[in-house]
Design an enzyme around this catalytic site. Structure first.
Site, PDB file in Angstrom:
ATOM      1  N   HIS A 174       0.535  -0.916   0.235  1.00 40.80           N
ATOM      2  CA  HIS A 174      -0.289  -0.161  -0.426  1.00 40.80           C
ATOM      3  C   HIS A 174       0.696   1.869   0.036  1.00 40.80           C
ATOM      4  O   HIS A 174      -0.251   1.999   0.004  1.00 40.80           O
ATOM      5  CB  HIS A 174      -0.748  -0.179   1.086  1.00 40.80           C
ATOM      6  CG  HIS A 174      -0.474   0.454   2.506  1.00 40.80           C
ATOM      7  ND1 HIS A 174       0.949  -0.823   3.303  1.00 40.80           N
ATOM      8  CD2 HIS A 174      -0.178   1.656   3.371  1.00 40.80           C
ATOM      9  CE1 HIS A 174       0.888  -0.321   4.217  1.00 40.80           C
ATOM     10  NE2 HIS A 174       0.643   1.501   4.745  1.00 40.80           N
TER      11      HIS A 174
HETATM   12  C1  UD1 Z   1      -0.866   6.323   5.905  1.00 43.21           C
HETATM   13  C2  UD1 Z   1      -0.164   5.988   6.387  1.00 43.21           C
HETATM   14  C3  UD1 Z   1       1.015   4.817   6.426  1.00 43.21           C
HETATM   15  C4  UD1 Z   1       0.543   4.159   7.030  1.00 43.21           C
HETATM   16  C5  UD1 Z   1      -0.669   3.584   6.083  1.00 43.21           C
HETATM   17  C6  UD1 Z   1      -1.553   2.547   6.954  1.00 43.21           C
HETATM   18  C7  UD1 Z   1       0.922   8.923   6.034  1.00 43.21           C
HETATM   19  C8  UD1 Z   1       1.270   9.424   5.381  1.00 43.21           C
HETATM   20  N1  UD1 Z   1       0.700   7.626   5.504  1.00 43.21           N
HETATM   21  O1  UD1 Z   1      -0.645   5.334   4.702  1.00 43.21           O
HETATM   22  O2  UD1 Z   1       2.306   5.525   6.645  1.00 43.21           O
HETATM   23  O3  UD1 Z   1       1.227   2.870   6.168  1.00 43.21           O
HETATM   24  O4  UD1 Z   1      -1.976   4.832   6.760  1.00 43.21           O
HETATM   25  O5  UD1 Z   1      -2.645   2.013   6.895  1.00 43.21           O
HETATM   26  O6  UD1 Z   1       0.186   8.718   7.162  1.00 43.21           O
HETATM   27  N2  UD1 Z   1      -8.847   5.353   2.164  1.00 43.21           N
HETATM   28  C9  UD1 Z   1     -10.281   4.285   2.341  1.00 43.21           C
HETATM   29  N3  UD1 Z   1     -10.315   4.583   3.122  1.00 43.21           N
HETATM   30  C10 UD1 Z   1      -9.045   4.845   4.570  1.00 43.21           C
HETATM   31  C11 UD1 Z   1      -8.564   5.197   4.368  1.00 43.21           C
HETATM   32  C12 UD1 Z   1      -7.910   5.462   3.326  1.00 43.21           C
HETATM   33  O7  UD1 Z   1     -10.480   4.753   1.286  1.00 43.21           O
HETATM   34  O8  UD1 Z   1     -10.482   4.487   5.145  1.00 43.21           O
HETATM   35  C13 UD1 Z   1      -8.045   5.715   0.755  1.00 43.21           C
HETATM   36  C14 UD1 Z   1      -8.137   6.734   0.581  1.00 43.21           C
HETATM   37  O9  UD1 Z   1      -8.719   6.600  -0.938  1.00 43.21           O
HETATM   38  C15 UD1 Z   1      -6.961   7.743   0.725  1.00 43.21           C
HETATM   39  C16 UD1 Z   1      -6.069   6.866   0.475  1.00 43.21           C
HETATM   40  O10 UD1 Z   1      -6.601   5.904   0.523  1.00 43.21           O
HETATM   41  O11 UD1 Z   1      -7.075   8.464  -0.439  1.00 43.21           O
HETATM   42  C17 UD1 Z   1      -4.870   7.094   1.197  1.00 43.21           C
HETATM   43  O12 UD1 Z   1      -5.123   7.042   2.907  1.00 43.21           O
HETATM   44  P1  UD1 Z   1      -3.798   8.183   3.705  1.00 43.21           P
HETATM   45  O13 UD1 Z   1      -4.864   8.594   4.830  1.00 43.21           O
HETATM   46  O14 UD1 Z   1      -3.910   9.767   2.964  1.00 43.21           O
HETATM   47  O15 UD1 Z   1      -2.851   7.096   3.455  1.00 43.21           O
HETATM   48  P2  UD1 Z   1      -2.640   5.389   3.831  1.00 43.21           P
HETATM   49  O16 UD1 Z   1      -1.962   4.910   2.128  1.00 43.21           O
HETATM   50  O17 UD1 Z   1      -3.653   5.024   3.710  1.00 43.21           O
HETATM   51  N1  UDP Z   2      -3.399  -5.225   8.993  1.00 46.94           N
HETATM   52  C1  UDP Z   2      -4.870  -6.104   8.639  1.00 46.94           C
HETATM   53  N2  UDP Z   2      -5.720  -5.970   8.157  1.00 46.94           N
HETATM   54  C2  UDP Z   2      -5.289  -5.965   6.365  1.00 46.94           C
HETATM   55  C3  UDP Z   2      -4.085  -5.566   6.215  1.00 46.94           C
HETATM   56  C4  UDP Z   2      -2.782  -5.014   7.618  1.00 46.94           C
HETATM   57  O1  UDP Z   2      -5.481  -6.370  10.120  1.00 46.94           O
HETATM   58  O2  UDP Z   2      -6.007  -5.987   5.875  1.00 46.94           O
HETATM   59  C5  UDP Z   2      -2.618  -5.288   9.735  1.00 46.94           C
HETATM   60  C6  UDP Z   2      -1.183  -5.359   9.958  1.00 46.94           C
HETATM   61  O3  UDP Z   2      -1.626  -6.823  10.967  1.00 46.94           O
HETATM   62  C7  UDP Z   2      -0.282  -4.730  11.146  1.00 46.94           C
HETATM   63  C8  UDP Z   2      -1.364  -3.429  10.680  1.00 46.94           C
HETATM   64  O4  UDP Z   2      -2.466  -3.532   9.687  1.00 46.94           O
HETATM   65  O5  UDP Z   2      -1.008  -5.094  12.470  1.00 46.94           O
HETATM   66  C9  UDP Z   2      -0.060  -2.813   9.496  1.00 46.94           C
HETATM   67  O6  UDP Z   2      -1.214  -1.735   8.529  1.00 46.94           O
HETATM   68  P1  UDP Z   2      -0.105  -1.556   7.941  1.00 46.94           P
HETATM   69  O7  UDP Z   2       0.399  -1.762   6.583  1.00 46.94           O
HETATM   70  O8  UDP Z   2      -1.748  -0.536   7.281  1.00 46.94           O
HETATM   71  O9  UDP Z   2       0.337  -0.419   8.254  1.00 46.94           O
HETATM   72  P2  UDP Z   2       2.081   0.081   8.157  1.00 46.94           P
HETATM   73  O10 UDP Z   2       2.389  -1.049   9.405  1.00 46.94           O
HETATM   74  O11 UDP Z   2       3.184   0.483   6.971  1.00 46.94           O
HETATM   75  O12 UDP Z   2       2.075   1.488   8.477  1.00 46.94           O
END
Ligand code: UD1
Ligand code: UDP
Length: 361
Positions: free
Chosen positions: A208
């Protein structure tokens, strides 16, 4: 003893999971604390499901920030967190990790002369293309209590001239979460049956990261790599796909072979069950690199670097980047590596250690 009030600021899936044990510890010790949720993540399967499964109390404040550009998202958080902190005036704000929520929470609190505690401090990828790298550095440098997982991060923080009195090596709260939940996950999760999977007979994938999935060539390469792995191992590849990655796959119109099963994001019980039983994990997630290391599952990281070098030292993880052939080579190499390793991230008592330090401060 002076009665202290704490605020725990969180916003995304990994923050909810990694702050779970601290919230439980605060509850068990009858601490006065509130949860402030920026709602950076808001979809049911990225947010509410974790509060429900882990029985975390509903946030006192939901700031409904949602998605947006970095500037807009962080800006809204700054404004809304400030309002809440003015009203609540906690002694200390807790943030975890490296998201925009962490950046905003730590910045606002520090400017209001409220103490900042950074859980999982000191991680560095030395890659400024990652928004997370900027967030981590900023948060560390405005924090009063830094809780790095291992001595590696303590050394990094010292090398950046952060004073040693502020730094407390405590392990990573992800170990607490895994230890608390892994058996319940095996008992309660029915996902293997639902997907027709058996132990060691499927490959688990998550990807992601912005610097991977927002670039057509990289995302396409990851998918090609997965197809090679799928063919070589003759196994299903299961990819619970983050909404960002799904959105980008659709917008780039990338075709995904049907042997790669895309499913909606899954809850934590299903994830820990899927992880404990898979043959290999391919991921660009920070949390999953740690969890696979803790659970003795070989990990191939779809990045050129990692801020979790402990996983490379114990050989639970290999860096593959996004080149399809390299992804396949690493998958084969990790599959041939049947050695067990020691978990370097602590003994599952990290939240208790943090609580003990903060309550004596
Ligand atoms: C964010 C964090 C990243 C973390 C990840 C965990 C930052 C800069 N990034 O990235 O470090 O690893 O969360 O998963 O803070 N969206 C949805 N539903 C949601 C959330 C997001 O549809 O509940 C979609 C939207 O299109 C949004 C995109 O995902 O624009 C990105 O979401 P965003 O929170 O900006 O960043 P992540 O990629 O989730
Ligand atoms: N995770 C989850 N369901 C999913 C994907 C991830 O419960 O479908 C959990 C995973 O086990 C870990 C956390 O979410 O504990 C990691 O989140 P993510 O990979 O979104 O973020 P990152 O750790 O890279 O910031």
């Amino acid at each position: 003893m002076i009665h202290k009030k704490y605020a725990i600021i969180l916003g995304t899936r990994p923050e909810i999971i990694k702050l779970y044990s601290l919230i439980k510890t605060f509850q068990n010790n009858r601490e006065d604390f509130i949860i402030i949720h920026t709602n950076q993540h808001y979809s049911e399967d990225m947010d509410r499901i974790f509060f429900n499964e882990l029985d975390i109390p509903s946030p006192a404040y939901n700031l409904h920030v949602g998605s947006g550009t970095h500037g807009r998202q962080t800006g809204l958080m700054l404004e809304r967190i400030e309002k809440v902190l003015h009203k609540e005036r906690p002694y200390c704000v807790f943030v975890q990790g490296d998201t925009n929520t962490v950046l905003a929470g730590s910045l606002v609190a520090s400017k209001m002369q409220i103490k900042v505690a950074h859980v999982e401090a000191g991680l560095r990828s030395y890659d400024r293309q990652m928004p997370e790298e900027i967030n981590r550095i900023m948060a560390d440098h405005v924090s009063d209590f830094l809780f790095p997982p291992t001595v590696k991060q303590k050394k990094i923080l010292l090398s950046e001239n952060i004073s040693k009195e502020k730094i407390h090596v405590v392990g990573n709260t992800i170990v607490d979460a895994v230890y608390l939940i892994k058996e319940i996950a095996q008992k309660k999760s029915t996902i293997l049956n639902k997907l027709g999977l058996t132990r060691s007979n499927y490959i688990l994938v998550t990807a992601h990261r912005q610097e991977n999935v927002d670039y057509e060539d990289k995302l396409e390469n990851i998918i090609k790599g997965l197809e090679l792995v799928c063919k070589k191992f003759n196994m299903k590849v299961i990819y619970p796909i983050h909404p960002r990655a799904m959105k980008m796959l659709k917008s780039f119109k990338i075709r995904v072979n049907e042997s790669i099963i895309l499913i909606d994001p899954i809850g934590y019980l299903d994830m820990l069950n899927m992880l404990q039983n898979c043959r290999l994990l391919l991921t660009d997630s920070g949390g999953l690199q740690e969890e696979s290391c803790i659970l003795n599952i070989p990990c191939i990281t779809l990045r050129e670097n990692t801020e979790r070098p402990e996983t490379l030292s114990v050989k639970s993880n290999m860096l593959a980047g996004t080149d399809p052939k390299r992804i396949l080579e690493c998958a084969i190499a990790m599959d041939n590596n049947k050695k067990k390793w020691e978990n370097p991230f602590g003994n599952g008592k990290t939240a208790e250690k943090i609580h003990s330090i903060i309550s004596k401060a």
